[in-house]
Design a protein around this motif. Structure first.
Motif, PDB file in Angstrom:
ATOM      1  N   MET A  66       1.452  -1.072   0.048  1.00 45.36           N
ATOM      2  CA  MET A  66       0.186   0.372  -0.087  1.00 45.36           C
ATOM      3  C   MET A  66       0.670   1.400   0.196  1.00 45.36           C
ATOM      4  SD  MET A  66      -3.115   1.191   2.407  1.00 45.36           S
ATOM      5  CE  MET A  66      -3.869  -0.585   2.054  1.00 45.36           C
ATOM      6  N   THR A  67       0.815   2.252  -1.379  1.00 49.36           N
ATOM      7  CA  THR A  67       1.609   2.997  -1.154  1.00 49.36           C
ATOM      8  C   THR A  67       1.374   4.462   0.219  1.00 49.36           C
ATOM      9  OG1 THR A  67      -0.018   5.141  -1.887  1.00 49.36           O
ATOM     10  CG2 THR A  67       1.337   3.543  -3.541  1.00 49.36           C
ATOM     11  N   ASP A  68       2.101   5.139   0.527  1.00 48.43           N
ATOM     12  CA  ASP A  68       2.270   6.252   2.419  1.00 48.43           C
ATOM     13  C   ASP A  68       1.038   6.495   1.958  1.00 48.43           C
ATOM     14  OD1 ASP A  68       5.742   6.637   1.471  1.00 48.43           O
ATOM     15  OD2 ASP A  68       4.656   5.059   1.977  1.00 48.43           O
ATOM     16  N   ILE A  69      -0.113   6.454   2.898  1.00 49.59           N
ATOM     17  CA  ILE A  69      -1.222   7.424   2.839  1.00 49.59           C
ATOM     18  C   ILE A  69      -0.922   8.666   3.923  1.00 49.59           C
ATOM     19  CG2 ILE A  69      -3.021   6.805   4.907  1.00 49.59           C
ATOM     20  CD1 ILE A  69      -2.391   3.247   5.149  1.00 49.59           C
ATOM     21  N   ASN A  70      -1.738   9.171   3.502  1.00 54.73           N
ATOM     22  CA  ASN A  70      -1.581  10.776   3.535  1.00 54.73           C
ATOM     23  C   ASN A  70      -2.273  10.688   5.408  1.00 54.73           C
ATOM     24  OD1 ASN A  70      -2.326  13.677   3.946  1.00 54.73           O
ATOM     25  ND2 ASN A  70      -2.363  13.731   2.048  1.00 54.73           N
ATOM     26  N   LEU A  71      -1.763  11.089   6.002  1.00 52.16           N
ATOM     27  CA  LEU A  71      -2.537  10.526   7.522  1.00 52.16           C
ATOM     28  C   LEU A  71      -3.231  11.749   7.713  1.00 52.16           C
ATOM     29  CD1 LEU A  71       0.021   8.535   9.790  1.00 52.16           C
ATOM     30  CD2 LEU A  71      -1.599   7.508   8.363  1.00 52.16           C
ATOM     31  N   GLN A  72      -2.825  12.547   7.253  1.00 55.80           N
ATOM     32  CA  GLN A  72      -3.282  14.222   8.305  1.00 55.80           C
ATOM     33  C   GLN A  72      -4.919  14.607   7.070  1.00 55.80           C
ATOM     34  OE1 GLN A  72      -2.502  16.620   9.585  1.00 55.80           O
ATOM     35  NE2 GLN A  72      -4.722  17.487   9.753  1.00 55.80           N
ATOM     36  N   GLU A  73      -4.975  13.816   5.776  1.00 52.74           N
ATOM     37  CA  GLU A  73      -6.187  13.250   5.343  1.00 52.74           C
ATOM     38  C   GLU A  73      -7.123  12.692   5.707  1.00 52.74           C
ATOM     39  OE1 GLU A  73      -6.656  12.985   0.535  1.00 52.74           O
ATOM     40  OE2 GLU A  73      -7.303  10.855   0.955  1.00 52.74           O
ATOM     41  N   VAL A  74      -6.845  11.466   6.497  1.00 53.75           N
ATOM     42  CA  VAL A  74      -7.248  10.607   6.911  1.00 53.75           C
ATOM     43  C   VAL A  74      -7.983  10.732   7.604  1.00 53.75           C
ATOM     44  CG1 VAL A  74      -7.534   8.062   7.651  1.00 53.75           C
ATOM     45  CG2 VAL A  74      -6.051   8.723   5.533  1.00 53.75           C
ATOM     46  N   HIS A  75      -7.549  11.528   8.864  1.00 54.43           N
ATOM     47  CA  HIS A  75      -7.885  12.427  10.157  1.00 54.43           C
ATOM     48  C   HIS A  75      -8.717  13.475   9.814  1.00 54.43           C
ATOM     49  CE1 HIS A  75      -7.586  15.903  12.120  1.00 54.43           C
ATOM     50  NE2 HIS A  75      -6.788  14.542  13.471  1.00 54.43           N
ATOM     51  N   ASP A  76      -8.566  14.516   9.010  1.00 49.46           N
ATOM     52  CA  ASP A  76      -9.209  15.109   8.490  1.00 49.46           C
ATOM     53  C   ASP A  76     -11.213  14.628   7.910  1.00 49.46           C
ATOM     54  OD1 ASP A  76      -6.825  18.164   6.870  1.00 49.46           O
ATOM     55  OD2 ASP A  76      -7.511  16.890   8.987  1.00 49.46           O
ATOM     56  N   PHE A  77     -10.956  13.958   6.814  1.00 52.55           N
ATOM     57  CA  PHE A  77     -12.102  13.061   6.697  1.00 52.55           C
ATOM     58  C   PHE A  77     -13.390  12.334   7.597  1.00 52.55           C
ATOM     59  CE2 PHE A  77     -14.871  11.075   3.200  1.00 52.55           C
ATOM     60  CZ  PHE A  77     -15.008   9.926   3.651  1.00 52.55           C
ATOM     61  N   MET A  78     -11.891  11.870   8.041  1.00 53.04           N
ATOM     62  CA  MET A  78     -12.600  10.716   9.639  1.00 53.04           C
ATOM     63  C   MET A  78     -13.448  11.715  10.905  1.00 53.04           C
ATOM     64  SD  MET A  78      -9.539   8.220  10.658  1.00 53.04           S
ATOM     65  CE  MET A  78     -10.342   7.758  12.506  1.00 53.04           C
ATOM     66  N   ILE A  79     -13.082  12.886  10.815  1.00 56.32           N
ATOM     67  CA  ILE A  79     -13.541  13.874  11.640  1.00 56.32           C
ATOM     68  C   ILE A  79     -14.959  14.763  10.968  1.00 56.32           C
ATOM     69  CG2 ILE A  79     -13.423  16.868  12.333  1.00 56.32           C
ATOM     70  CD1 ILE A  79     -10.148  15.737  13.269  1.00 56.32           C
ATOM     71  N   GLU A  80     -14.967  14.349   9.635  1.00 60.45           N
ATOM     72  CA  GLU A  80     -15.948  15.147   8.493  1.00 60.45           C
ATOM     73  C   GLU A  80     -17.083  13.995   9.008  1.00 60.45           C
ATOM     74  OE1 GLU A  80     -14.414  16.063   4.457  1.00 60.45           O
ATOM     75  OE2 GLU A  80     -16.940  14.907   4.347  1.00 60.45           O
ATOM     76  N   ILE A  81     -16.750  13.135   8.692  1.00 57.39           N
ATOM     77  CA  ILE A  81     -18.086  11.724   9.125  1.00 57.39           C
ATOM     78  C   ILE A  81     -18.627  12.102  10.442  1.00 57.39           C
ATOM     79  CG2 ILE A  81     -18.170   9.172   9.022  1.00 57.39           C
ATOM     80  CD1 ILE A  81     -16.001   8.704   7.202  1.00 57.39           C
ATOM     81  N   ALA A  82     -18.174  11.901  11.166  1.00 51.97           N
ATOM     82  CA  ALA A  82     -18.469  12.344  12.705  1.00 51.97           C
ATOM     83  C   ALA A  82     -18.867  12.778  12.736  1.00 51.97           C
ATOM     84  CB  ALA A  82     -17.184  11.828  13.453  1.00 51.97           C
ATOM     85  N   ARG A  83     -18.283  14.301  12.780  1.00 50.96           N
ATOM     86  CA  ARG A  83     -19.673  15.596  12.381  1.00 50.96           C
ATOM     87  C   ARG A  83     -20.572  15.569  11.732  1.00 50.96           C
ATOM     88  NH1 ARG A  83     -19.116  19.692  15.552  1.00 50.96           N
ATOM     89  NH2 ARG A  83     -18.684  21.788  13.956  1.00 50.96           N
ATOM     90  N   LYS A  84     -20.916  14.944  10.632  1.00 54.63           N
ATOM     91  CA  LYS A  84     -21.890  14.703   9.821  1.00 54.63           C
ATOM     92  C   LYS A  84     -23.115  13.715  11.319  1.00 54.63           C
ATOM     93  CE  LYS A  84     -20.522  15.290   5.355  1.00 54.63           C
ATOM     94  NZ  LYS A  84     -20.117  14.763   3.640  1.00 54.63           N
ATOM     95  N   VAL A  85     -22.642  12.433  11.103  1.00 52.33           N
ATOM     96  CA  VAL A  85     -22.736  11.886  11.780  1.00 52.33           C
ATOM     97  C   VAL A  85     -23.589  12.127  12.923  1.00 52.33           C
ATOM     98  CG1 VAL A  85     -21.440   9.661  12.617  1.00 52.33           C
ATOM     99  CG2 VAL A  85     -23.950   9.370  10.854  1.00 52.33           C
ATOM    100  N   GLY A  86     -23.200  13.255  13.516  1.00 50.16           N
ATOM    101  CA  GLY A  86     -23.164  12.852  15.279  1.00 50.16           C
ATOM    102  C   GLY A  86     -24.528  13.177  15.338  1.00 50.16           C
ATOM    103  N   GLU A  87     -24.861  14.188  14.374  1.00 51.20           N
ATOM    104  CA  GLU A  87     -26.506  14.740  14.227  1.00 51.20           C
ATOM    105  C   GLU A  87     -27.284  13.367  14.562  1.00 51.20           C
ATOM    106  OE1 GLU A  87     -28.235  17.678  14.070  1.00 51.20           O
ATOM    107  OE2 GLU A  87     -30.121  16.796  13.808  1.00 51.20           O
ATOM    108  N   ARG A  88     -26.607  12.500  13.914  1.00 51.87           N
ATOM    109  CA  ARG A  88     -28.048  11.322  13.562  1.00 51.87           C
ATOM    110  C   ARG A  88     -28.523  10.650  15.423  1.00 51.87           C
ATOM    111  NH1 ARG A  88     -29.464   7.369  10.462  1.00 51.87           N
ATOM    112  NH2 ARG A  88     -31.033   6.193  11.232  1.00 51.87           N
TER     113      ARG A  88
END
Ligand code: LIP
Length: 297
Positions: free
Chosen positions: A1-23
């Motif tokens: 697996m090529t190098d993972i862009n940890l910052q991008e993954v981190h930001d996406f994880m936060i985006e999902i959590a913030r979105k689904v929090g309303e649920r």
């Protein structure tokens, strides 16, 4: 697996959590059709299951090559590998959620080679986010309080040296196993931690059961809880909080005496906040553990 862009993954994880929090905040928390797992205190709700489905679907679409382990779809045959793996507890603190006690969190971690690498712990009721990327620090963002949502670096205050147990605030949890060896180890150790020094007890300042492993770990990372000790919880309860704890200078060892390097799926954990004297305090704590846990063995 090529190098993972940890910052991008981190930001996406936060985006999902913030979105689904309303649920979570808009749900009527009933166990209903979901009910309980092994017994009447091991609760699960339809919201737990729905939130896991939403998050896992988004993660699989964005990162199809990553593995996934979630509390609500886990099967005993599922084993963690070294592959990049999202490890999710959709609602950590389900019992609190069912009782409308707003101390719950989405706990979403990424482990690589079994090492907790990215962690986000988000309480949607308070819109409080703890986050960390291995090697890049741990942060607290309080979206309702801080202007421009500015993150605060953890620990929140310069870590004072760790002294003996009789100066400590300790988080513990009863968990869902309420009989047998492990329940006895917990009950007897809780009493020993609280007992007077002249009875060879720890005389701790207090024991706290907050109901969420992930938020317990974040409190230790923040520095307002000195230690957190539990056996019986799972990789999804601790993966995210472990990164946050470590990046705040904290240390995670085994809840059973003697193991300084537990795996993320060890199911036995002792977390200690950052500060000089961690080793000595761990050894004092281990000296008071009344027996040995069998879970995870
Ligand atoms: C909970 C953990 C807690 C443990 C409870 C339960 P859940 O996770 O966060 O530490 O004591 O038994 O496992 O079930 O609310 O996701």
């Amino acid at each position: 697996m090529t190098d993972i862009n940890l910052q991008e993954v981190h930001d996406f994880m936060i985006e999902i959590a913030r979105k689904v929090g309303e649920r979570i905040t808009s749900a009527t928390p009933t166990t209903g059709a979901a009910g309980s797992k092994k017994n009447s205190v091991d609760l699960v709700t339809e919201t737990d299951q729905a939130v896991e489905k939403i998050i896992s679907t988004s993660l699989r679409e964005k990162y199809p090559d990553f593995s996934f382990m979630g509390e609500e779809t886990y099967k005993p045959k599922d084993k963690l590998t070294g592959a990049p793996t999202f490890i999710l507890d959709p609602i950590d603190g389900t019992t609190n959620f069912v009782h409308r006690h707003p101390y719950v969190a989405i706990s979403l971690g990424l482990a690589i080679n079994l090492t907790p690498t990215i962690g986000i712990v988000y309480n949607p009721f308070t819109q409080t986010l703890y986050s960390a990327i291995k090697g890049h620090g741990a942060y607290l963002t309080q979206y309702l309080l801080t202007p421009q949502n500015s993150p605060q670096k953890l620990p929140l205050y310069p870590p004072t040296p760790l002294e003996t147990l009789n100066t400590c605030l300790v988080a513990v949890e009863w968990g869902s196993d309420r009989s047998g060896n492990d329940f006895a180890v917990k009950s007897n150790t809780f009493a020993k931690l609280a007992e007077a020094k002249e009875k060879d007890g720890g005389m701790v300042h207090g024991l706290r059961s907050l109901g969420s492993a992930a938020l317990n770990l974040c409190a230790v990372a923040s520095g307002d809880i000195d230690l957190y000790w539990e056996a019986g919880c799972w990789a999804w309860d601790v993966c995210a909080g472990w990164v946050i704890l470590s990046e705040a200078g904290g240390l995670m060892v085994d809840a059973n005496p003697g193991n300084w390097s537990p795996r993320v799926d060890e199911r036995r954990y002792l977390a200690v906040r950052g500060g000089e004297g961690q080793k000595e305090l761990v050894e004092e704590f281990w000296g008071l553990v009344q027996g040995r846990f069998e879970v995870g063995i």
